[in-house]
Scaffold this active site. Structure first.
Site, PDB file in Angstrom:
ATOM      1  CD  GLN A  10      -2.303   1.206   2.887  1.00  0.00           C
ATOM      2  OE1 GLN A  10      -1.542   1.248   3.850  1.00  0.00           O
ATOM      3  NE2 GLN A  10      -3.599   1.183   3.032  1.00  0.00           N
ATOM      4  N   GLY A  11       0.826   2.013  -1.090  1.00  0.00           N
ATOM      5  CA  GLY A  11       1.634   3.229  -1.185  1.00  0.00           C
ATOM      6  C   GLY A  11       0.798   4.464  -0.899  1.00  0.00           C
ATOM      7  CE1 TYR A  12      -3.806   3.749  -0.412  1.00  0.00           C
ATOM      8  CE2 TYR A  12      -4.809   4.086   1.731  1.00  0.00           C
ATOM      9  CZ  TYR A  12      -4.884   3.607   0.448  1.00  0.00           C
ATOM     10  OH  TYR A  12      -6.036   2.993   0.031  1.00  0.00           O
ATOM     11  CB  SER A  13       2.561   6.872   4.689  1.00  0.00           C
ATOM     12  OG  SER A  13       1.484   6.318   5.381  1.00  0.00           O
ATOM     13  CB  SER A  45       3.493  -3.038   5.309  1.00  0.00           C
ATOM     14  OG  SER A  45       3.317  -2.212   6.424  1.00  0.00           O
ATOM     15  CD  GLU A 128      -4.694  -0.144   6.342  1.00  0.00           C
ATOM     16  OE1 GLU A 128      -5.006   0.617   5.404  1.00  0.00           O
ATOM     17  OE2 GLU A 128      -3.577  -0.151   6.871  1.00  0.00           O
ATOM     18  CD  GLU A 250      -2.696  10.171  19.211  1.00  0.00           C
ATOM     19  OE1 GLU A 250      -2.373   9.541  18.185  1.00  0.00           O
ATOM     20  OE2 GLU A 250      -2.288   9.870  20.357  1.00  0.00           O
TER      21      GLU A 250
HETATM   22  C1  FAD Z   1       3.639  -1.006  11.432  1.00  0.00           C
HETATM   23  C2  FAD Z   1       3.280   0.065  10.434  1.00  0.00           C
HETATM   24  C3  FAD Z   1       2.940  -0.301   9.134  1.00  0.00           C
HETATM   25  C4  FAD Z   1       2.598   0.674   8.189  1.00  0.00           C
HETATM   26  N1  FAD Z   1       2.324   0.279   6.904  1.00  0.00           N
HETATM   27  C5  FAD Z   1       2.038   1.233   5.974  1.00  0.00           C
HETATM   28  C6  FAD Z   1       1.806   0.836   4.603  1.00  0.00           C
HETATM   29  O1  FAD Z   1       1.854  -0.345   4.245  1.00  0.00           O
HETATM   30  N2  FAD Z   1       1.545   1.809   3.700  1.00  0.00           N
HETATM   31  C7  FAD Z   1       1.481   3.129   4.044  1.00  0.00           C
HETATM   32  O2  FAD Z   1       1.206   3.946   3.164  1.00  0.00           O
HETATM   33  N3  FAD Z   1       1.706   3.538   5.325  1.00  0.00           N
HETATM   34  C8  FAD Z   1       1.996   2.618   6.294  1.00  0.00           C
HETATM   35  N4  FAD Z   1       2.242   3.004   7.596  1.00  0.00           N
HETATM   36  C9  FAD Z   1       2.275   4.441   7.905  1.00  0.00           C
HETATM   37  C10 FAD Z   1       1.107   4.917   8.756  1.00  0.00           C
HETATM   38  O3  FAD Z   1      -0.084   4.941   8.006  1.00  0.00           O
HETATM   39  C11 FAD Z   1       1.489   6.312   9.282  1.00  0.00           C
HETATM   40  O4  FAD Z   1       2.633   6.150  10.121  1.00  0.00           O
HETATM   41  C12 FAD Z   1       0.378   6.947  10.078  1.00  0.00           C
HETATM   42  O5  FAD Z   1      -0.712   7.292   9.238  1.00  0.00           O
HETATM   43  C13 FAD Z   1       0.839   8.209  10.845  1.00  0.00           C
HETATM   44  O6  FAD Z   1       1.478   9.091   9.984  1.00  0.00           O
HETATM   45  P1  FAD Z   1       2.937   9.671  10.351  1.00  0.00           P
HETATM   46  O7  FAD Z   1       3.822   8.519  10.688  1.00  0.00           O
HETATM   47  O8  FAD Z   1       3.332  10.578   9.255  1.00  0.00           O
HETATM   48  O9  FAD Z   1       2.725  10.481  11.698  1.00  0.00           O
HETATM   49  P2  FAD Z   1       2.208  11.978  11.820  1.00  0.00           P
HETATM   50  O10 FAD Z   1       1.022  12.167  10.944  1.00  0.00           O
HETATM   51  O11 FAD Z   1       3.367  12.907  11.634  1.00  0.00           O
HETATM   52  O12 FAD Z   1       1.727  12.008  13.325  1.00  0.00           O
HETATM   53  C14 FAD Z   1       2.620  12.271  14.415  1.00  0.00           C
HETATM   54  C15 FAD Z   1       1.791  12.387  15.681  1.00  0.00           C
HETATM   55  O13 FAD Z   1       0.893  13.524  15.583  1.00  0.00           O
HETATM   56  C16 FAD Z   1      -0.450  13.107  15.822  1.00  0.00           C
HETATM   57  N5  FAD Z   1      -1.361  13.842  14.942  1.00  0.00           N
HETATM   58  C17 FAD Z   1      -1.193  14.127  13.620  1.00  0.00           C
HETATM   59  N6  FAD Z   1      -2.251  14.808  13.136  1.00  0.00           N
HETATM   60  C18 FAD Z   1      -3.125  14.930  14.180  1.00  0.00           C
HETATM   61  C19 FAD Z   1      -4.410  15.533  14.311  1.00  0.00           C
HETATM   62  N7  FAD Z   1      -5.021  16.129  13.274  1.00  0.00           N
HETATM   63  N8  FAD Z   1      -5.030  15.468  15.519  1.00  0.00           N
HETATM   64  C20 FAD Z   1      -4.423  14.868  16.594  1.00  0.00           C
HETATM   65  N9  FAD Z   1      -3.182  14.294  16.524  1.00  0.00           N
HETATM   66  C21 FAD Z   1      -2.559  14.319  15.336  1.00  0.00           C
HETATM   67  C22 FAD Z   1      -0.483  11.627  15.464  1.00  0.00           C
HETATM   68  O14 FAD Z   1      -1.538  10.968  16.131  1.00  0.00           O
HETATM   69  C23 FAD Z   1       0.899  11.171  15.939  1.00  0.00           C
HETATM   70  O15 FAD Z   1       0.865  10.897  17.325  1.00  0.00           O
HETATM   71  C24 FAD Z   1       2.576   2.056   8.556  1.00  0.00           C
HETATM   72  C25 FAD Z   1       2.903   2.412   9.879  1.00  0.00           C
HETATM   73  C26 FAD Z   1       3.255   1.448  10.800  1.00  0.00           C
HETATM   74  C27 FAD Z   1       3.608   1.860  12.205  1.00  0.00           C
END
Ligand code: FAD
Length: 264
Positions: A10-13, A45, A128, A250
């Site tokens: 999944q290429g989202y983040s 992932s 998901e 959150e």
């Molecule tokens: C084990 C694992 C597998 C993953 N697999 C994939 C994958 O296959 N494909 C993919 O695309 N992504 C994947 N991810 C990424 C995951 O979707 C992101 O890590 C997640 O969406 C959070 O984004 P970020 O890491 O940029 O954190 P940030 O968005 O930078 O968040 C940092 C902190 O700020 C808080 N925060 C941010 N915005 C808000 C808000 N509006 N209100 C309150 N709090 C807020 C968050 O809760 C967090 O605590 C994976 C992550 C993990 C840990």
């Protein structure tokens, strides 16, 4: 796919766009019957094992951020796809950085309409989240249970600890509530389809799973700190990612507040 012979990632983040996913910058430029995709995905992932990626890309920069996104599919062996695994604290490498440099994607590999990818992505995310939250039996569905407690706790003498015993009892009660809510949501899905309740299950199921691992480690005492392939400390560390993957706790609370409780 059904036989499990073709794996997907999944290429989202992206580096600066996780919770604020709609701001994603990976760009797909229009060349008639194909796009050229450029950008970087992160935390992908199993990108190093996947055959195909489904990815969100920006196909229109002139409109609002949610409106210019498309969901595309491409073969991971396409020229211009580079995968660099990221090593985790648990010692394994479950996910990667994925670099996309002029990756050619035919237009018939767009899912849904061009610029309508946000709707598709949101729908996929509800599935998901239900899956991570336990509706598919993945997470948070296993009771700590009397047997496990006796097998592990008595051996280490840890069940003499009254505080630990009451924490386990509290966990079991919350777990039962989660299970019953999951049953209710399953019934609702049968009638109304998936929806925002996935945020509720995702939040509850993953927070429960983290507590479960904390308790499991506490029950095993010092032996839990061993560091080998099978040691519980590995799964304990992995459980920390549960409340981040698929959208953080959150973010789920924000969805519950806005979309379920109608708070603003
Ligand atoms: C084990 C694992 C597998 C993953 N697999 C994939 C994958 O296959 N494909 C993919 O695309 N992504 C994947 N991810 C990424 C995951 O979707 C992101 O890590 C997640 O969406 C959070 O984004 P970020 O890491 O940029 O954190 P940030 O968005 O930078 O968040 C940092 C902190 O700020 C808080 N925060 C941010 N915005 C808000 C808000 N509006 N209100 C309150 N709090 C807020 C968050 O809760 C967090 O605590 C994976 C992550 C993990 C840990």
């Amino acid at each position: 796919m059904v036989r499990g012979e073709i794996r997907w990632c999944q290429g989202y983040s992206e580096p600066n766009f996780g919770s604020d996913l709609a701001g994603l910058q990976t760009k797909a430029d229009d060349y008639g019957d194909y796009f050229l995709v450029n950008g970087q995905k992160v935390w992908t992932s199993y990108a190093d094992e996947a055959d195909w990626m489904f990815a969100l890309v920006r196909t229109d920069t002139e409109v609002g951020k949610h409106s210019g996104i498309s969901l595309v599919l491409f073969d991971m062996t396409s020229p211009g796809v580079e995968v660099r695994p990221i090593k985790l604290i648990s010692g394994t490498s479950q996910f990667s950085e994925t670099f996309l440099d002029d990756v050619r994607v035919a237009k018939d590999q767009v899912v849904g309409d061009i610029n309508n990818g946000w709707i598709v992505a949101k729908y996929l995310l509800t599935h998901e989240r239900e899956s991570i939250g336990g509706i598919g039996g993945v997470t948070g569905q296993r009771s700590l249970g009397a047997e496990a407690i006796e097998a592990v706790g008595l051996k280490a003498g840890r069940l003499d600890d009254e505080v630990l015993r009451s924490e386990i009892a509290a966990w079991e009660v919350d777990f039962r509530c989660h299970q019953l809510t999951t049953e209710r949501v399953k019934d609702e899905i049968a009638s109304f389809g998936v929806g925002n309740t996935s945020a509720m299950l995702k939040y509850s199921g993953t927070e429960l799973n983290k507590r479960r691992h904390e308790l499991s480690i506490a029950l095993q005492g010092m032996t839990a700190l061993e560091w080998n392939e099978a040691s519980p400390s590995r799964t304990w560390l992995r459980s920390k990612g549960n409340s981040i993957e698929g959208g953080t706790s959150e973010v789920q609370l924000n969805i519950i507040a806005k979309r379920i409780l109608g708070m603003g």
